[in-house]
Design a protein around this motif. Structure first.
Motif, short mmCIF file in Angstrom:
data_model
loop_
_atom_site.label_atom_id
_atom_site.label_comp_id
_atom_site.label_asym_id
_atom_site.label_seq_id
_atom_site.Cartn_x
_atom_site.Cartn_y
_atom_site.Cartn_z
N LEU A 232 34.91 33.69 38.07
CA LEU A 232 35.72 34.90 38.18
C LEU A 232 34.94 36.18 37.95
O LEU A 232 35.18 37.19 38.63
CB LEU A 232 36.91 34.82 37.20
N TRP A 233 33.99 36.17 37.01
CA TRP A 233 33.19 37.37 36.81
C TRP A 233 32.34 37.68 38.04
O TRP A 233 32.11 38.86 38.37
CB TRP A 233 32.30 37.24 35.57
N ASN A 234 31.88 36.66 38.74
CA ASN A 234 31.13 36.89 39.99
C ASN A 234 32.01 37.59 41.03
O ASN A 234 31.56 38.52 41.71
CB ASN A 234 30.62 35.56 40.55
N TYR A 235 33.27 37.13 41.15
CA TYR A 235 34.19 37.78 42.09
C TYR A 235 34.45 39.23 41.68
O TYR A 235 34.50 40.12 42.53
CB TYR A 235 35.53 37.03 42.14
N ARG A 236 34.64 39.42 40.39
CA ARG A 236 34.91 40.77 39.88
C ARG A 236 33.74 41.70 40.18
O ARG A 236 33.94 42.85 40.61
CB ARG A 236 35.16 40.69 38.37
N ASN A 237 32.53 41.23 39.98
CA ASN A 237 31.36 42.08 40.22
C ASN A 237 31.15 42.38 41.69
O ASN A 237 30.64 43.45 42.06
CB ASN A 237 30.12 41.42 39.64
N LEU A 238 31.55 41.44 42.56
CA LEU A 238 31.37 41.63 44.00
C LEU A 238 32.48 42.46 44.64
O LEU A 238 32.22 43.34 45.48
CB LEU A 238 31.30 40.27 44.70
N PHE A 239 33.72 42.17 44.25
CA PHE A 239 34.86 42.70 44.99
C PHE A 239 35.81 43.57 44.16
O PHE A 239 36.77 44.11 44.72
CB PHE A 239 35.67 41.55 45.59
N GLY A 240 35.60 43.68 42.86
CA GLY A 240 36.52 44.43 42.04
C GLY A 240 37.58 43.54 41.41
O GLY A 240 37.46 42.32 41.40
N PRO A 241 38.65 44.12 40.87
CA PRO A 241 39.68 43.34 40.18
C PRO A 241 40.43 42.40 41.12
O PRO A 241 40.55 42.66 42.32
CB PRO A 241 40.61 44.41 39.60
N GLY A 242 40.95 41.31 40.54
CA GLY A 242 41.64 40.33 41.37
C GLY A 242 42.69 39.55 40.60
O GLY A 242 42.91 39.76 39.40
N LEU A 243 43.31 38.61 41.32
CA LEU A 243 44.40 37.80 40.80
C LEU A 243 44.00 36.33 40.79
O LEU A 243 43.42 35.83 41.76
CB LEU A 243 45.65 37.99 41.68
N VAL A 244 44.32 35.64 39.69
CA VAL A 244 44.14 34.20 39.59
C VAL A 244 45.50 33.56 39.41
O VAL A 244 46.23 33.91 38.47
CB VAL A 244 43.21 33.81 38.42
N ILE A 245 45.87 32.64 40.31
CA ILE A 245 47.15 31.95 40.22
C ILE A 245 46.92 30.54 39.68
O ILE A 245 46.25 29.73 40.33
CB ILE A 245 47.86 31.87 41.58
N TYR A 246 47.45 30.26 38.50
CA TYR A 246 47.48 28.90 37.95
C TYR A 246 48.86 28.35 38.27
O TYR A 246 49.83 28.62 37.57
CB TYR A 246 47.20 28.93 36.45
#
Length: 277
Positions: A231-245
């Protein structure tokens, strides 16, 4: 799910024992909790316990003892399948015990390490095992193992795909434009969430640039691992995001909005497409 409720469920699962007894007792004790959520919690707990106990079973002397016990049982009961019952007695997943017995069988039958490449193939296709009695034992272990093995892996994979399809269908319904993981990999991004939104969404005032789908329950260890590994990789590449559990998570872990992560149990009911004009 509150952390305290999760702790109660886990404690109950440790007490009740077998998978069948666990689910029967837990579903009656917590009827308001989704069955798939309880199943996901149990699967993760079982996996953690197996990680702790498997090294003991993997000691050479113990592996050989398991194999000799299997051989003696087959000598005493040649017409009966014995490995699944053995697995229950030694508190090990049937497929994992089958792998141990296969390894020792190969050690006794072969003089080199060439067998190592065969084990996984034999677990996936027991009919390839030369000794037909052992082939029948391994097949039964795979079929009756609810926690490990190729059948369980296929089920988990299918459930994961179903959740991803559900996510994409909901995005299409609201008119969101997005790229999926396969498209992102083709564009050679180093890290790829399940969905990268071409136009961000806003959920309860939180801006979302990507969505990651997790077909599981998110406990503290699971979420921390996902944060570190993905998730931190996604945050650093694309900004804030959503994780659905999709099967729920510990509510107290939904505390990372300032860091750029929103956790939900399903697709949000209220979504706004950002106006980029």
């Amino acid at each position: 799910m509150k952390r305290a409720v999760y702790a109660e469920i886990v404690a109950s699962m440790r007490v009740f024992g077998t998978r069948e007894s666990v689910l029967q007792e837990i579903t009656s004790k917590y009827p308001w909790v989704n069955y798939d959520t309880l199943l996901s919690i149990y699967a993760h707990l079982y996996q953690k316990q197996t990680v702790q106990t498997l090294p003991r079973h993997r000691q050479t002397s113990v592996m050989e003892a398991h194999y000799q016990r299997y051989c003696h049982s087959k000598t005493d009961h040649p017409d009966r399948l014995v490995l699944v019952d053995m697995a229950t007695e030694v508190c090990l997943a049937p497929t994992l015990l089958a792998r141990i017995v296969l390894e020792r069988y190969c050690v006794h039958m072969m003089n080199d390490d060439s067998y190592r490449s065969l084990i996984s193939k034999w677990i996936a296709q027991p009919s390839l095992i030369p000794e037909k009695g052992l082939a029948a034992e391994v097949k039964q272990c795979v079929l009756q193992d609810p926690n490990y093995g190729p059948l369980v892996d296929n089920i988990k994979h299918s459930v994961g795909l179903e959740c991803e399809v559900k996510l994409k269908e909901r995005l299409v319904e609201i008119g969101a434009s997005f790229s999926d993981e396969e498209e992102l990999q083709a564009r050679q991004f180093p890290s790829t969430p399940d969905v990268k939104l071409e136009v961000p969404l806003v959920v309860n005032g939180f801006v979302i640039n990507w969505v990651e789908s997790k077909a599981m329950f998110g406990d503290e260890q699971t979420i921390a691992g996902h944060m570190q590994d993905q998730l931190w990789n996604y945050r650093n590449l694309f900004g804030p995001g959503l994780v659905i559990y999709w099967f729920g998570f510990i509510e107290e872990m939904n505390c990372y909005q300032k860091q750029g992560f929103l956790l939900l149990e399903g697709f949000p009911s209220s979504v706004v497409l950002m106006d980029t004009a």
